[in-house]
Write an enzyme that holds these catalytic residues in place. Structure first.
Site, PDB file in Angstrom:
ATOM      1  N   ALA A 160      48.975  50.907 144.890  1.00  0.00           N
ATOM      2  CA  ALA A 160      48.095  51.247 143.771  1.00  0.00           C
ATOM      3  C   ALA A 160      46.940  52.141 144.201  1.00  0.00           C
ATOM      4  CB  ALA A 160      47.560  49.957 143.141  1.00  0.00           C
ATOM      5  N   ALA A 161      46.240  51.750 145.256  1.00  0.00           N
ATOM      6  CA  ALA A 161      45.062  52.521 145.686  1.00  0.00           C
ATOM      7  C   ALA A 161      45.454  53.868 146.264  1.00  0.00           C
ATOM      8  CB  ALA A 161      44.263  51.718 146.710  1.00  0.00           C
ATOM      9  N   ALA A 208      54.720  47.400 141.704  1.00  0.00           N
ATOM     10  CA  ALA A 208      53.906  46.273 141.253  1.00  0.00           C
ATOM     11  C   ALA A 208      54.325  44.990 141.959  1.00  0.00           C
ATOM     12  CB  ALA A 208      54.052  46.106 139.737  1.00  0.00           C
ATOM     13  N   PRO A 209      53.708  44.652 143.095  1.00  0.00           N
ATOM     14  CA  PRO A 209      54.057  43.409 143.776  1.00  0.00           C
ATOM     15  C   PRO A 209      53.761  42.167 142.941  1.00  0.00           C
ATOM     16  CG  PRO A 209      52.143  44.456 144.816  1.00  0.00           C
ATOM     17  CD  PRO A 209      52.711  45.434 143.854  1.00  0.00           C
ATOM     18  N   CYS A 210      52.844  42.296 141.976  1.00  0.00           N
ATOM     19  CA  CYS A 210      52.540  41.163 141.093  1.00  0.00           C
ATOM     20  C   CYS A 210      53.740  40.778 140.226  1.00  0.00           C
ATOM     21  CB  CYS A 210      51.352  41.497 140.193  1.00  0.00           C
ATOM     22  SG  CYS A 210      49.812  41.774 141.091  1.00  0.00           S
ATOM     23  N   TYR A 260      55.899  51.908 138.743  1.00  0.00           N
ATOM     24  CA  TYR A 260      55.193  52.565 137.637  1.00  0.00           C
ATOM     25  C   TYR A 260      55.654  54.009 137.477  1.00  0.00           C
ATOM     26  CZ  TYR A 260      52.002  48.599 137.424  1.00  0.00           C
ATOM     27  OH  TYR A 260      51.472  47.333 137.278  1.00  0.00           O
ATOM     28  N   VAL A 287      52.894  54.746 159.696  1.00  0.00           N
ATOM     29  CA  VAL A 287      51.832  55.314 160.530  1.00  0.00           C
ATOM     30  C   VAL A 287      51.493  54.285 161.604  1.00  0.00           C
ATOM     31  CG1 VAL A 287      49.482  56.207 160.598  1.00  0.00           C
ATOM     32  CG2 VAL A 287      50.934  56.679 158.613  1.00  0.00           C
ATOM     33  N   LYS A 308      36.211  21.008 126.251  1.00  0.00           N
ATOM     34  CA  LYS A 308      37.586  20.993 125.765  1.00  0.00           C
ATOM     35  C   LYS A 308      37.514  21.329 124.286  1.00  0.00           C
ATOM     36  CE  LYS A 308      41.515  17.859 125.005  1.00  0.00           C
ATOM     37  NZ  LYS A 308      42.013  16.466 125.169  1.00  0.00           N
ATOM     38  N   ARG A 360      26.814  27.549 124.316  1.00  0.00           N
ATOM     39  CA  ARG A 360      25.824  26.814 123.514  1.00  0.00           C
ATOM     40  C   ARG A 360      25.332  25.581 124.273  1.00  0.00           C
ATOM     41  NH1 ARG A 360      27.737  24.347 117.837  1.00  0.00           N
ATOM     42  NH2 ARG A 360      29.009  23.125 119.278  1.00  0.00           N
TER      43      ARG A 360
END
Length: 444
Positions: free
Chosen positions: A10-11, A40-42, A60, A80, A357, A437
């Site tokens: 991705a990067a 996409a390893p996810c 992708y 590398v 909850k 709240r």
């Protein structure tokens, strides 16, 4: 200029694409050790059980898009193995041959690698570590005839894999070192996940480790630290990942607290003209400035974009991360962003929290169920994080707080946010607003 990008995830591809878009006359080379880029390893937990049909479905953009349409010189199956800062070269093993390439700008996007158990039998057939598309292809084959599977580790990948394997009617054992199932959640939220996994038939083994993987040629079972032996035909090792920073070390790049590459807001390392992005790089929390390492795809893409801009001479700062994570396990949605209460206390914050909850929809609307929200704030009211566990609507609630964190928002800001309401999707008092709240009243 000649730009070399190490890593085609991705990067890396985000960085390469940005450089080439700005400077069409520059040479941009990407070296990827696997056979796929921009994947996409996810998606691997869903691929190994057949929900995602083909390996190419995880990609992708095919490599041809980058080569032919974007003009990027992409090298797959190209590892590398060394880099020299003074000579401005990288050494690559490609098709069995060692080659050397020059660079003027170097972007390190080598990602993260799976951790090992370090036990006897870890090299047997049937031991699975999900990382690349190829690892997913091999895992699907190994799991084809496996009726009993041991999953080691209860992070995002471990829980996802365990749930998907259980949903595909396998007997699944989930082994966790700690007494708490999910260390990324506070205890009361982790217990909700644990209860759900038990209810869907996953067998939990907490507070133990795998001491040996049994078998001759392939997996036959595991031995646990309490002496229990579990029969299995496959073992999925999901005990976490670590920055793949070996190349950076050789280059002389400074590493950070978590073993990843230390970068500034422009993804610059301590060496001029060397940048780092994605899972190999460390970052900082957007709302506290605290050092962080969050190996997730969304920040990796953005870090890659910033690295590409910086290498191109543009100055766009990266703001940091909220460490937003979300998953689904057999119908239960699990999400978090920012800091848990335990993490915030460890960083020295005086913490206030609320735990509610509440219904996911209007009480009278069909299908209304209960979700749980834990909201964490500092003593001055600044929101530090949220955890949400429930059957639906978790992502939207987590995302709302993630956005708030980028502006260092307060509990009051969250309470008075004009969050949407419609009976089929949310009650008039959204669970997130209810949590705010309660905490706002306490802080006041």
């Amino acid at each position: 200029m000649e730009v070399v990008v190490v890593g085609g995830g991705a990067a890396g591809m985000s960085a390469a694409s940005r450089v080439k878009r700005i400077h069409k006359d520059w040479t941009v080379r990407v070296f990827e050790a696997s056979g796929y880029v921009s994947y996409a390893p996810c998606g691997l937990p869903y691929f190994i059980v057949g929900k995602v049909k083909e390996p190419d479905d995880l990609v992708y953009y095919p490599v041809e898009v980058f080569r032919e349409k974007r003009g990027i010189d992409v090298h797959t199956h190209a590892k590398v193995v060394d880099a020299d800062y003074h000579k401005r070269t990288v050494t690559v093993i490609e098709n069995g041959e060692k080659k050397e390439y020059k660079w003027d700008k170097l972007i390190l996007a080598t990602g993260a690698r799976p951790k090992s158990l370090g036990v006897e039998g870890e090299d047997l057939r049937g031991v699975i570590k999900l990382h690349t598309v190829e690892s997913g292809i091999a895992a699907r084959e190994e799991l084809k005839d496996a009726k009993e599977v041991v999953v080691v580790g209860a992070g995002f990948t471990g829980v996802e894999v365990a749930a998907e394997l259980r949903d595909s009617e396998r007997e699944v054992h989930l082994v966790v070192r700690s007494r708490a199932l999910r260390k990324s959640l506070d205890p009361e939220m982790s217990e909700l996940v644990e209860e759900h996994l038990k209810n869907v038939g996953i067998r939990l083994h907490k507070g133990v480790t795998v001491t040996k993987i049994l078998g001759k040629d392939r997996v036959e079972g595991v031995e646990l630290s309490d002496g229990e032996v579990i029969k299995a035909q496959a073992v999925v090792v999901a005990v976490g990942v670590e920055p793949n920073a070996e190349l950076a070390k050789r280059l002389g790049v400074k590493l950070g607290k978590f073993g990843g590459i230390k970068v500034n807001e422009y993804m610059e390392t301590n060496l001029p003209d060397v940048y780092a992005a994605g899972d190999v790089a460390e970052s900082w929390l957007v709302h506290t400035g605290t050092e962080a390492w969050c190996p997730f795809a969304p920040p990796a893409n953005k870090m890659g974009l910033v690295a590409g801009l910086s290498a191109s001479g543009k100055r766009v700062p990266f703001p940091g991360v909220a460490c937003t994570g979300i998953t689904v396990a057999s119908g239960l949605e699990i999400g978090r962003t920012g800091l848990t209460e335990e993490e915030a206390k460890a960083l020295g914050f005086k913490v206030k929290s609320s735990f509610v909850k509440a219904r996911t929809r209007a009480h009278y609307y069909p299908g209304s169920q209960f979700t749980h929200v834990k909201l964490v704030a500092a003593e001055d009211g600044t929101v530090l994080g949220v955890q949400v566990v429930g059957p639906e609507g978790v992502k939207g609630r987590v995302d709302a707080v993630a956005t708030l964190l980028t502006k260092r928002g307060t509990v009051r800001d969250l309470f008075f946010s004009d969050i949407g309401y419609v009976p089929p999707l949310a009650p008039v008092w959204d669970p997130l607003v209810t949590a705010a709240r309660l905490l706002y009243s306490e802080l006041r």
